[in-house]
Structure formats: C-alpha cells, structure tokens
Design a protein around this motif. Structure first.
Motif, PDB file in Angstrom:
ATOM      1  N   TYR B 289      -7.252  -3.446  -6.413  1.00 17.38           N
ATOM      2  CA  TYR B 289      -7.035  -1.980  -6.821  1.00 17.38           C
ATOM      3  C   TYR B 289      -8.123  -1.353  -7.818  1.00 17.38           C
ATOM      4  O   TYR B 289      -7.836  -0.071  -8.416  1.00 17.38           O
ATOM      5  N   GLN B 334      -2.852  -0.477   9.266  1.00 17.78           N
ATOM      6  CA  GLN B 334      -2.201  -1.469   8.319  1.00 17.78           C
ATOM      7  C   GLN B 334      -3.181  -2.491   7.577  1.00 17.78           C
ATOM      8  O   GLN B 334      -3.852  -2.873   8.285  1.00 17.78           O
ATOM      9  N   LEU B 336      -3.040  -6.234   5.844  1.00 18.83           N
ATOM     10  CA  LEU B 336      -2.601  -7.583   5.370  1.00 18.83           C
ATOM     11  C   LEU B 336      -3.416  -8.356   4.684  1.00 18.83           C
ATOM     12  O   LEU B 336      -4.785  -8.270   4.741  1.00 18.83           O
ATOM     13  N   THR B 339      -2.607 -15.178   1.979  1.00 16.07           N
ATOM     14  CA  THR B 339      -3.029 -15.750   0.673  1.00 16.07           C
ATOM     15  C   THR B 339      -3.639 -17.163   0.835  1.00 16.07           C
ATOM     16  O   THR B 339      -3.366 -17.682   1.802  1.00 16.07           O
ATOM     17  N   THR B 344       1.782 -14.288   3.894  1.00 13.61           N
ATOM     18  CA  THR B 344       1.014 -13.015   4.332  1.00 13.61           C
ATOM     19  C   THR B 344       1.841 -11.854   3.643  1.00 13.61           C
ATOM     20  O   THR B 344       2.910 -11.886   3.573  1.00 13.61           O
ATOM     21  N   ARG B 345       1.093 -11.166   3.138  1.00  9.09           N
ATOM     22  CA  ARG B 345       1.758  -9.984   2.528  1.00  9.09           C
ATOM     23  C   ARG B 345       1.014  -8.425   2.906  1.00  9.09           C
ATOM     24  O   ARG B 345      -0.171  -8.568   3.082  1.00  9.09           O
ATOM     25  N   VAL B 346       1.752  -7.263   2.824  1.00 12.02           N
ATOM     26  CA  VAL B 346       1.184  -6.080   3.126  1.00 12.02           C
ATOM     27  C   VAL B 346       0.546  -5.494   2.043  1.00 12.02           C
ATOM     28  O   VAL B 346       1.055  -5.562   0.926  1.00 12.02           O
ATOM     29  N   ASP B 348      -0.687  -1.851   0.274  1.00  7.43           N
ATOM     30  CA  ASP B 348      -0.677  -0.436   0.153  1.00  7.43           C
ATOM     31  C   ASP B 348      -1.753   0.273  -0.588  1.00  7.43           C
ATOM     32  O   ASP B 348      -2.390  -0.243  -1.185  1.00  7.43           O
ATOM     33  N   ALA B 351      -0.582   3.892  -5.649  1.00 10.33           N
ATOM     34  CA  ALA B 351       0.244   5.095  -5.749  1.00 10.33           C
ATOM     35  C   ALA B 351       0.053   5.622  -7.118  1.00 10.33           C
ATOM     36  O   ALA B 351       0.586   4.870  -8.120  1.00 10.33           O
TER      37      ALA B 351
END
Lengths: 365, 359
Positions: B289, B334, B336, B339, B344-346, B348, B351
């Motif tokens: 990020y 989406q 994904l 790792t 697996t993770r999402v 986003d 925020a």
C-alpha cells in the motif's frame, strides 16, 4: 548458508512442517484464543487458519489496544483535543476510532491540533518545543506501550516540562484473561499469550492463571513459524491433559521479563479499575498515575463535561472482542460497517478482528 | 567591531519599498514589477524556452508543435503538495514533472508539454525555490518535455505550506491505441517494472520522526521512454498504470474493478528491497500500500510476458522488473494474493490514511 531471522520465521517449509505436526497430534476439537491483535493480523495476513486442521478453531482475543479503549476515554480525548491551547498527540491507529459522534480525525478537520507520534517521548519533545501549548498524549495500549509512557512521564518530571500530560487509558492482559475464563459462556481451551507483552512482563504472572483454570498458556510470537509453534505446543498440552505456561518465543521472552521496564511501570503507575469497550468494567485491569505523578494526568488538568455515551446498536463488537462471535456473524459487517466508515473499534485498527477479516477474508476463498 | 549605521526610521520616512531578500513576499504575487522580476530572474532562468518566454496570456501551439495527423491528444493534471519538499531521491520539483509525465505516458502517449502553476507561501526561501526549479528543469530534460505555460501566486504566511505545484501534461498517442484500465483480460500476465514502496518510506523517513535511519531513496522518475518503447515493441499491451498513492494493491483493485476481472498476485515474486521491508516491519506498514513514483504495472497477454519482461529489464528504471501475477477470471473485480505459504487472501483498497500499527 544462514537465512536472516525474519526469513527463518516466515519459512514456507517450516510452516508446512509445523502444520503437518499439528494435524498428526490433534484428535479432538479445541478452541485456542490468540490474545493479541498483532497475532490476529498475522494469522489472517498469512492465511494461517487455512493451514490448520478442522479441529482447531482460533478465537480472536481482546488484545487490540484501540479496540478496547473505552468510549468514554475517546469522548474525553475529543473534549481535550477540542480545547484551543491543546496539541493532542496519539498513536496513529487511535485517530480513526469512532467515538459516539466523531473521531479524532474529524476533530482535526474541525480545527483541533491532533498529531500522530510514534513514541510518547516525541510528545514530551513537542511540549518542550511549544511551551505556550498544552501537549497531551493519549496513553493507550497494553503492557507493551506502558514502559515508554512511564519513561516519558519521568523525563518530563526530571526536565520540569509542566505543559505535558497524558490521558491514561492503558490496560493489562492478565485481568482480561481472568474475565474471559470466569465468564459462563467461555469457550477458550488454551491461550496464545502475547509475545511482546511477555517480553516486558515475563510470564510468571500467567502461571497462577494456567493452574487456577487448568488452561494451557503458550507465550507466542508473531511470525508464521512462531504462531504455528505456539498452536502446536498448545495442542500437545491439551491432548495430554497438561495445563502449563510454556514459552514458544524464547528469542524475545524470559520468565522474568524486563525488570527495568517493570520497575519503571511500578514507579509511575498503579492498577485501577477500567472499562473495556465491548466487554465492560474489569477490576484492577488498567493503569492510573500514582499520586506523585497526578499533575501529569490530563483528567485532572482539564475540566471535562461528563456525557452519556452509547454504542451503535448494530455493532456486535463486544461479542467479537470476547471471542463469542466472529465478524462474519455481524449483520453490519462489510455493509454499514467498513474500515472507511467503522461502526465499532475492531473495524478500525489493522489489529482489530473485524478489520483483519474485512481485509483478508471479506470474500471467502 | 564597528556598528552599522542604520537610518533612523522613527517618524515620517519615505515609503521606499523594502527590497526583498532571499524570500518570497506578498509583492511577488502582485502581478507587478516584483512578479515580473521573479519570473524573469528565477523561473525563466531554469524553465525558459521560446514559448514560455513569449510572455503572452496563453501559449500558441502551431506548426510542428501540434500533434501530427493520426495522433490524438492526451491530457492529465496533478497537484503536488508533498511534505517535506526535499526527500532522499527527489523533491517536489522532480515529482511534479514525473507525476504528470507518467500519467500521460500510462495511456501509451508521448508527453510533449507541461503547464505549471506555483502557489508560494509568503516567507518561502528563494534559494529553495531555485533548487526546485533546477530539479524540474532536469526532469523535463530527461523526459523530453517543455513547460509552455506557467503561473505564480503568493499566499499569506500560514495559508499554504511553502510550495504547491500543479502541473498539466499534454501529449499525443496514435489514434486507435487503447491502453486503459478496463482492458485487462483473463489469461493476461501482470508485470511490475521494479521494487515497490521506496517513495513512501523515503518521504516518511524525510519527515524525521521515525526514530531510525535507513538508506531508502524515492524512486521518482519519468517513465515515458520506457513505456513508449514497450508500446512500440508490444502493440497489444492492455493496461499500464503507475501505482502511486495507495500503492500496488489499491491500483490493482481499481484495474480489477474497471476490467471486471479477478487478478491473483504471487507474493514471493513481488520485488521489495530489504531496507523497505525492514522499515515496514518496524512500522507495521504494508509495502503493498506504499506509494511509488517511478514504477509501472504492465498487463498484457501471457504469450508476450517473457519477452516484455526482457525488454523492461534492458531499460533504465526497468532493471528489476518482475512478473508478479495474472488475471485469472471474469468477476465483479477482485484482487487475491497467493502467499509464500500457499494460502490465499483478499486485498482491498487502502481505506483512508495509512496508519502505523501500535504493537
């Protein structure tokens, strides 16, 4: 060739090997609570829950410092921050936690001087540089943040920096474990104790808890290999009927902890009753300033109006923080409540269970 | 020691204007002589060219200055408000040129011109302004663009933070070239031109409150030569985008949503410098990020991925290019992450503001 330690503790081969051992050892369903929000974050970040056998359920504990900070403390923070002579300082995570109506970010947008600091000592430095301002530090967090806050108070006293104060809201882990284990709807069979808290406090104070409630407690770190080792050691104890305190974080934690840090905490603070957001009052679960240091207490320094505060009726944060519900059980999760507009504190910090689920498991894969 | 004799200013004196010393004063924004002096002696010294120096209200582009037949205009605008103004590996001047040059370049266009507006705070040092302008001059030369129109305003002290720069970029791309965020297709490969997060950490470091030192440098750079070459060699590039604010994750979520696809990243393949990873571990920040100012995400058909990767690695600013993922399916959009542990993770969008964790 030796790997840097962070690579060893993130090693895919070691992690898979430990997950395999857990599968071999487990014979029955067990609920294991990781106390610390940092551990919750790491579990979901690495998807460690996906590697565990179906028998193991991880319950996310109340160890997210911003999540359990009482609504009343946040309202006090907003009132103090709103005073014109005040520079209000805080760890960054706290700024977005919703109070009853506003948060510290919105207070800043309305003109309050709210600043993120990385250490309370930075707030003391700011106080020295701006003698015409009152610099207040929001003292949140578990035993991990307390030594630096105690140091900042001692530093301010020694250097006669009288325009520095703290809003005391620190909390302690062992009283929360008692509260969880005493609760009639407790489901926790074993705890992963928070490694960083134990680095400061040691783990001798968990020994009576493990004995009294016959519940294994394993001091656990934050990398994938640390976490799976902690889980494996918990499962071994559970399967063999033991309930001891074990240390799976030897590289950072000793039984005695850091005596200098503990002495500094005891010098400045004393245990007080404290409200936990979503959980309620836990006796002697917080830290307040000792009488000698009361002049550094922002609650004494500023006249604050008492206001009745209430939580969003949609939010089930209390049940999530007690480990009795997962974020997916909440009807507002991912709809009315998102990290951009959180209804409850666990959606704010990346250590909060709701935010971690939103970030990593919003769409189940 | 001799005392300097100052004129006695008590009582009525001739209102001779103060000669500005080394700092910006309100008079520099008056539109009068001081403004003219600032433009001629400071701005034109660094950024001057025939069009800018003409001194008209707008720039007249004709003859060879206009897009040739078969090309369409591409325009982008960007405001730059970075704090601090100078950071390891760059400054607001280089950033204000590269940021806009890159935005134009991401559509497969060749940036040609910039306009720039400067908001100066009263009291800002002219020395520092000259450093920023020299840096803009160098970045323009590297990118091959000219500043053809500019404006200066001065605010009262406290109403701005030293210097804000807004730049607008104008370029052209062949008619029919369509490299946009909605073009990612299942089966495409996802490439990144280099290591991630350096700009974000360099700026945090420059704020001086991290409590530790690192040698991380911002990656601020003009990418237009790299992207131009890539588009010429690989006409079926589907998407190019620079992962600036919000970082790789936020940018790829945007692309996934625009294109209605699922993108899967392979975490071990994502290039991150050891010093950036260490800083992120300490601060509890997620490298995916962090802002970048000299990287491009390239999405193109799988069959060209290896050749495109070799091409990127042979370019300046592309040496550490990697293949980091693929577009796996149509969906509502989406992202994904697979790792290193094969979980697996999402991912986003970021925020709000990125906040360091507490413990």
């Amino acid at each position: 060739m030796s790997l840097p330690s962070s690579e060893v503790f993130r090693s895919a081969a070691l992690t898979r090997q430990l997950a395999g051992e857990i599968r071999q050892v487990v014979t029955r369903p067990w609920n294991i609570m990781e106390i610390c929000g940092g551990q919750t974050h790491a579990i979901l970040q690495y998807g460690l829950d996906q590697l565990l056998p179906a028998e193991i359920t991880l319950i996310h504990g109340p160890g997210c410092p911003v999540c359990v900070t009482a609504l009343e403390s946040i309202e006090n923070a907003l009132q103090i921050a709103g005073q014109p002579e005040v520079i209000f300082t805080s760890f960054g995570d706290m700024l977005r936690v919703p109070g009853a109506r506003a948060n510290l970010f919105s207070a800043r947008a309305e003109g309050a001087d709210v600043r993120v600091v990385y250490s309370p000592l930075d707030a003391v430095k700011l106080a020295r540089e701006t003698p015409h301002k009152q610099v207040v530090f929001f003292a949140i967090g578990f035993e991990t943040t307390v030594p630096s806050i105690a140091a900042s108070i001692l530093h301010a006293e020694r250097n006669k920096i009288s325009n520095f104060s703290i809003l005391p809201a620190n909390v302690l882990v062992p009283p929360a474990m008692h509260a969880i284990l005493k609760s009639p709807d407790n489901r926790v069979n074993a705890f992963l104790a928070a490694g960083h808290v134990c680095a400061v406090m040691g783990y001798w104070e968990y020994e009576p808890i493990a004995a009294q409630y016959r519940t294994p407690i394993v001091v656990t770190g934050f990398e994938p290999v640390d976490l799976l080792r902690g889980i494996l050691m918990s499962v071994r104890q559970l399967e063999s009927g033991r309930s001891e305190v074990e240390n799976a974080y030897e590289r950072a934690v000793t039984r005695e902890g850091n005596p200098d840090a503990q002495a500094m905490i005891t010098q400045v603070f004393e245990p007080v009753d404290r409200q936990w957001r979503g959980i309620g009052l836990i006796s002697l679960s917080g830290l307040g300033l000792r009488p000698r240091f009361k002049s550094f207490d922002a609650l004494e320094r500023f006249a604050l109006a008492h206001q009745a505060v209430s939580e969003s009726p949609l939010c089930i944060a209390g049940q999530v923080l007690r480990g009795n519900a997962t974020p997916h059980d909440c009807p507002a999760f991912g709809r009315e409540c998102t990290p951009a507009s959180p209804l409850g504190a666990p959606m704010v910090s990346s250590e909060g269970a709701c935010a971690a689920y939103y970030r990593y498991q919003r769409v189940k894969t | 020691m001799t005392e300097t004799n100052y004129p006695n200013l008590q009582g009525p004196v001739c209102p001779l204007p103060l000669q500005p010393g080394g700092q910006i004063v309100i008079g520099h924004g008056s539109g009068g002589g001081m403004t003219r002096d600032l433009i001629v002696n400071v701005f034109q010294k660094y950024l001057g060219n025939a069009v800018l120096n003409s001194g008209n209200d707008s720039a007249l582009l004709n003859g060879e200055l206009v897009a040739p037949p078969g090309y369409q205009l591409v325009v982008s605008t960007d405001a730059h408000v970075v704090f601090p103004l100078f950071f390891p590996g760059g400054d607001i001047g280089r950033l204000s040129v590269c940021g806009t040059v890159n935005d134009v370049a991401m559509l497969g266009a060749q940036p040609k011109y910039l306009t720039a507006s400067f908001i100066l705070e009263e009291g800002f040092s002219i020395d520092e302004l000259e450093k920023v302008l020299a840096s803009m001059r160098d970045a323009c030369a590297e990118a091959g663009v000219q500043i053809i129109a500019a404006d200066t305003k001065v605010t009262e002290k406290g109403k701005a933070d030293k210097l804000f720069i807004t730049t607008t970029g104008i370029g052209w791309a062949p008619v029919g070239r369509r490299i946009t965020g909605d073009q990612a297709q299942p089966g495409d490969a996802v490439l990144i031109s280099g290591a991630l997060g350096n700009h974000g950490i360099a700026v945090l470091q420059a704020r001086g409150n991290l409590g530790f030192q690192s040698d991380v440098q911002s990656d601020t750079a003009p990418l237009n030569h790299l992207t131009q070459g890539l588009c010429a060699a690989f006409p079926d590039v589907h998407v190019m985008r620079d992962p600036t604010r919000g970082g790789l994750a936020t940018t790829l979520v945007e692309i996934a949503q625009q294109s209605s696809v699922t993108i899967q990243l392979d975490e071990p393949e994502i290039p991150i410098d050891a010093s950036v990873r260490a800083a992120c571990d300490l601060l509890g920040l997620d490298t995916l990020y962090l802002a970048n100012e000299g990287k491009v995400i390239v999405i193109l058909p799988e069959e060209h991925a290896e050749d495109a990767l070799s091409f990127l690695r042979a370019q300046k600013y592309g040496e550490k290019a990697r293949r980091i993922g693929r577009v796996i399916a149509r969906s509502s959009g989406q992202l994904l992450l697979g790792t290193a542990l094969s979980t697996t993770r999402v991912l986003d969008m970021l925020a709000g503001e990125m906040l360091p964790r507490i413990c």
